[in-house]
Write an enzyme that holds these catalytic residues in place. Structure first.
Site, short mmCIF file in Angstrom:
data_model
loop_
_atom_site.label_atom_id
_atom_site.label_comp_id
_atom_site.label_asym_id
_atom_site.label_seq_id
_atom_site.Cartn_x
_atom_site.Cartn_y
_atom_site.Cartn_z
CG HIS A 168 -0.47 0.27 2.50
ND1 HIS A 168 -0.12 -0.74 3.37
CD2 HIS A 168 -0.20 1.43 3.15
CE1 HIS A 168 0.33 -0.20 4.49
NE2 HIS A 168 0.29 1.11 4.38
CB SER A 217 2.89 1.91 6.08
OG SER A 217 1.67 2.01 6.74
CG ASP A 244 0.04 -3.97 2.81
OD1 ASP A 244 0.26 -3.38 1.73
OD2 ASP A 244 -0.06 -3.38 3.90
#
Length: 174
Positions: free
Chosen positions: A67, A171, A97
């Protein structure tokens, strides 16, 4: 933290996205006296940031989240010394992911990948990332639970839960 921080990178991504018209339905537009949409909408460039971890210094491989880089037109990474380098996607999997990007830079530092089978509830953990694009930050916590499930819509389960703060931009970080 001093040893491993050079292996954590800031990732800046830009991509072109279609404009979404919040008044896209022409009947809705007429009700509010707005002009017809004309079916267009165009596109715009958006930028986002995340983090990554150099896992192979010799080849320039960086592990991050899908992402963070999925759909990117351009990807740049910043090292802890402030230098900026272009990167390209090697592979990316939205279901897990996970993504791997690559840079062509010499003298990188890498972080070894740990063995999650050795993790225990109560173990001290740290998160290193780039929240809000501010640069390297470190948060700490403990492993709260192992084998968490019922979270992923794609059926890949067995998560490690931690209470270390993870902020936007962390992230892909360590």
């Amino acid at each position: 933290v001093e040893q491993v921080s050079p292996a954590v990178v800031n990732i800046r991504v830009s991509q072109t996205v279609s404009r979404r018209d919040s008044f896209g339905d022409d009947a809705f537009r007429r009700f509010f006296g707005l002009p017809d949409s004309g079916g267009g909408g165009g596109s715009r460039e958006v930028a986002s940031a995340g983090s990554g971890v150099i896992v192979d210094a010799k080849r320039g491989y960086i592990l991050t989240n899908h992402h963070v880089v999925g759909g990117a037109d351009t990807i740049q990474i910043s090292l802890i010394d402030g230098s900026v380098h272009d990167a390209e996607i090697v592979g990316s999997d939205p279901a897990t992911d996970i993504a791997v990007i690559k840079v062509d830079v010499k003298g990188l530092s890498e972080m070894p990948i740990g063995d999650s089978s050795k993790a225990r509830v109560g173990d001290f953990v740290i998160a290193i990332g780039n929240p809000f694009g501010l640069g390297h930050t470190v948060t700490s916590g403990i492993i709260s639970a192992l084998g968490r499930s019922g979270i992923s819509r794609d059926a890949y389960e067995d998560f490690i839960q931690t209470d270390a703060s993870i902020n936007p931009g962390n992230s892909g970080g360590a």
